[in-house]
Design a protein around this motif. Structure first.
Motif, PDB file in Angstrom:
ATOM      1  N   HIS A  97       0.789  -1.226   0.000  1.00 43.43           N
ATOM      2  CA  HIS A  97       0.000   0.000   0.000  1.00 43.43           C
ATOM      3  C   HIS A  97       0.826   1.283   0.000  1.00 43.43           C
ATOM      4  CE1 HIS A  97      -3.676  -2.237   0.476  1.00 43.43           C
ATOM      5  NE2 HIS A  97      -3.246  -2.803   1.579  1.00 43.43           N
ATOM      6  N   GLY A  98       2.113   1.205   0.279  1.00 47.64           N
ATOM      7  CA  GLY A  98       2.934   2.403   0.297  1.00 47.64           C
ATOM      8  C   GLY A  98       3.396   2.758   1.697  1.00 47.64           C
ATOM      9  N   THR A  99       4.155   3.844   1.797  1.00 46.46           N
ATOM     10  CA  THR A  99       4.813   4.207   3.051  1.00 46.46           C
ATOM     11  C   THR A  99       3.867   4.757   4.102  1.00 46.46           C
ATOM     12  OG1 THR A  99       5.295   6.414   2.152  1.00 46.46           O
ATOM     13  CG2 THR A  99       7.006   4.710   1.907  1.00 46.46           C
ATOM     14  N   HIS A 100       2.741   5.335   3.662  1.00 49.18           N
ATOM     15  CA  HIS A 100       1.782   5.950   4.572  1.00 49.18           C
ATOM     16  C   HIS A 100       0.383   5.478   4.188  1.00 49.18           C
ATOM     17  CE1 HIS A 100       5.351   8.514   4.725  1.00 49.18           C
ATOM     18  NE2 HIS A 100       4.957   8.892   5.926  1.00 49.18           N
ATOM     19  N   LEU A 101      -0.450   5.228   5.185  1.00 52.45           N
ATOM     20  CA  LEU A 101      -1.751   4.613   4.934  1.00 52.45           C
ATOM     21  C   LEU A 101      -2.885   5.613   5.112  1.00 52.45           C
ATOM     22  CD1 LEU A 101      -1.353   1.206   6.823  1.00 52.45           C
ATOM     23  CD2 LEU A 101      -0.555   1.844   4.533  1.00 52.45           C
ATOM     24  N   SER A 102      -3.999   5.329   4.426  1.00 55.33           N
ATOM     25  CA  SER A 102      -5.202   6.138   4.597  1.00 55.33           C
ATOM     26  C   SER A 102      -6.400   5.292   4.179  1.00 55.33           C
ATOM     27  CB  SER A 102      -5.118   7.436   3.793  1.00 55.33           C
ATOM     28  OG  SER A 102      -6.190   8.317   4.146  1.00 55.33           O
ATOM     29  N   THR A 103      -7.527   5.925   3.949  1.00 58.48           N
ATOM     30  CA  THR A 103      -8.790   5.247   3.693  1.00 58.48           C
ATOM     31  C   THR A 103      -8.674   4.231   2.556  1.00 58.48           C
ATOM     32  OG1 THR A 103      -9.920   7.262   4.383  1.00 58.48           O
ATOM     33  CG2 THR A 103     -11.235   5.618   3.211  1.00 58.48           C
ATOM     34  N   GLY A 104      -9.144   3.016   2.816  1.00 51.73           N
ATOM     35  CA  GLY A 104      -9.121   1.937   1.836  1.00 51.73           C
ATOM     36  C   GLY A 104      -7.934   1.019   1.950  1.00 51.73           C
ATOM     37  N   ASP A 105      -6.866   1.463   2.617  1.00 50.55           N
ATOM     38  CA  ASP A 105      -5.709   0.594   2.820  1.00 50.55           C
ATOM     39  C   ASP A 105      -5.999  -0.416   3.928  1.00 50.55           C
ATOM     40  OD1 ASP A 105      -4.195   1.881   0.854  1.00 50.55           O
ATOM     41  OD2 ASP A 105      -3.454   3.377   2.275  1.00 50.55           O
ATOM     42  N   GLN A 106      -5.291  -1.541   3.860  1.00 48.64           N
ATOM     43  CA  GLN A 106      -5.508  -2.607   4.828  1.00 48.64           C
ATOM     44  C   GLN A 106      -4.225  -2.922   5.582  1.00 48.64           C
ATOM     45  OE1 GLN A 106      -7.498  -5.470   1.963  1.00 48.64           O
ATOM     46  NE2 GLN A 106      -9.103  -5.345   3.516  1.00 48.64           N
ATOM     47  N   LEU A 107      -4.375  -3.389   6.813  1.00 47.05           N
ATOM     48  CA  LEU A 107      -3.254  -3.808   7.642  1.00 47.05           C
ATOM     49  C   LEU A 107      -3.167  -5.326   7.571  1.00 47.05           C
ATOM     50  CD1 LEU A 107      -4.000  -0.913   8.622  1.00 47.05           C
ATOM     51  CD2 LEU A 107      -3.220  -1.601  10.890  1.00 47.05           C
ATOM     52  N   TRP A 108      -2.045  -5.829   7.047  1.00 44.86           N
ATOM     53  CA  TRP A 108      -1.884  -7.257   6.767  1.00 44.86           C
ATOM     54  C   TRP A 108      -1.130  -7.945   7.885  1.00 44.86           C
ATOM     55  CZ3 TRP A 108      -3.897  -9.611   2.374  1.00 44.86           C
ATOM     56  CH2 TRP A 108      -4.529  -8.734   1.485  1.00 44.86           C
ATOM     57  N   SER A 109      -1.431  -9.229   8.072  1.00 46.78           N
ATOM     58  CA  SER A 109      -0.759 -10.003   9.117  1.00 46.78           C
ATOM     59  C   SER A 109       0.495 -10.668   8.562  1.00 46.78           C
ATOM     60  CB  SER A 109      -1.691 -11.046   9.721  1.00 46.78           C
ATOM     61  OG  SER A 109      -2.048 -12.047   8.780  1.00 46.78           O
ATOM     62  N   CYS A 110       1.325 -11.146   9.474  1.00 42.56           N
ATOM     63  CA  CYS A 110       2.634 -11.704   9.133  1.00 42.56           C
ATOM     64  C   CYS A 110       2.499 -13.085   8.488  1.00 42.56           C
ATOM     65  CB  CYS A 110       3.511 -11.786  10.377  1.00 42.56           C
ATOM     66  SG  CYS A 110       2.842 -12.867  11.675  1.00 42.56           S
ATOM     67  N   LEU A 111       3.605 -13.543   7.920  1.00 44.98           N
ATOM     68  CA  LEU A 111       3.672 -14.903   7.380  1.00 44.98           C
ATOM     69  C   LEU A 111       3.675 -15.908   8.536  1.00 44.98           C
ATOM     70  CD1 LEU A 111       6.458 -14.360   4.677  1.00 44.98           C
ATOM     71  CD2 LEU A 111       3.997 -13.899   4.495  1.00 44.98           C
ATOM     72  N   PRO A 112       3.063 -17.071   8.359  1.00 47.92           N
ATOM     73  CA  PRO A 112       2.473 -17.624   7.143  1.00 47.92           C
ATOM     74  C   PRO A 112       0.985 -17.325   6.970  1.00 47.92           C
ATOM     75  CG  PRO A 112       2.480 -19.304   8.834  1.00 47.92           C
ATOM     76  CD  PRO A 112       3.094 -18.071   9.459  1.00 47.92           C
TER      77      PRO A 112
END
Length: 279
Positions: A97-112
């Motif tokens: 999503h890029g270096t800075h987040l805003s509306t519509g971006d998601q926070l992803w969990s770690c592998l696996p």
């Protein structure tokens, strides 16, 4: 060292996006927005200055991080509620999503696991964009202020760095020792923090946050979440962090339960990769 004759030609090679997101499944923001109508606030947590607190958010609910008294930066950790091994992966979130987040971006969990943990549904600071220095708000490029780096650079011990704050809060929530939970504390979403990289030396910089009382960053929980938020000892991070002299303020976390689930929504499944890793 002498530049090669084709140095300028090499510099002019156009960049290629590492992770094209054309095929990345995207959240239905309109459906999320629709269920905010008539929602009910079911809980709230005050995070004191230079401290951290934990909170829980069921899948399908919303949470907000709110500025309530003055400009203040917060460091956010997220875990799957039933498994601390699954935690927010700032590096992959940044790559997608890029270096800075805003509306519509998601926070992803770690592998696996690699699944969306939360989706940003509203950001009152999305007007800021990128400034003339290359700074923007809500970064996933910094880590979190920590006592190890503080000791390395200053020679002194400081126990209210965000890393320590998050460690204490998590230990208190799960009823375990600080030493045993510390490895679960991880790189953060720097909520409200205004940061970037200097163009001449490439160094990570911070500047006064534009956040003011009433501003908030809002999320939809894609899975059952345990969160922890630290009200950074740097306050608005206009001059320094890991500080007992910076002006600091509390932050508020609000939890909202909608009347219905968003149309077509289901909790995010974990990655379907086989984990065979080849022959």
């Amino acid at each position: 060292m002498t530049e090669p004759q084709d140095a300028e030609a090499r510099r002019k090679i156009p960049p290629v996006i590492c992770y094209p997101v054309d095929t990345l499944p995207r959240p239905n923001l309109a459906a999320y927005q629709a269920v905010r109508e008539g929602w009910q606030k079911v809980d709230e947590v005050i995070v004191p200055p230079r401290e951290a607190r934990c909170f829980s958010v069921p899948a399908g609910s919303f949470f907000r991080i709110v500025s309530i008294e003055g400009p203040q930066v917060g460091d956010l950790n997220l875990w799957a509620a039933e498994d601390l091994n699954e935690r927010f992966f700032s590096g992959k979130t940044r790559a997608l999503h890029g270096t800075h987040l805003s509306t519509g971006d998601q926070l992803w969990s770690c592998l696996p696991y690699l699944r969306p943990m939360a989706t940003i549904t509203h950001d009152t600071l999305d007007w800021y964009g990128f400034d003339e220095f290359g700074g923007s708000v809500h970064d996933v490029i910094g880590t979190r202020c920590d006592p190890y780096t503080h000791k390395l650079l200053s020679g002194h011990e400081y126990h209210h760095c965000c890393h320590s704050n998050l460690t204490r809060a998590l230990a208190d929530r799960v009823g375990r020792s600080r030493e045993s939970v510390e490895p679960a504390v991880h790189d953060v979403l720097n909520v409200f923090m205004c940061t970037g990289f200097t163009r001449d030396t490439g160094q990570y910089f911070m500047k006064a946050s534009p956040v003011r009382p009433g501003d908030y960053l809002e999320f939809f929980a894609e899975i059952d979440l345990l969160g922890a938020l630290s009200a950074c000892p740097g306050g608005d991070c206009s001059s320094e962090h890991s500080s007992d002299v910076a002006v600091c303020h509390p932050l508020l976390v609000e939890i909202y339960k909608p009347k219905t689930r968003p149309e077509g929504w289901a909790p995010a499944p974990r990655s379907s990769y086989s984990r065979k890793h080849g022959d």
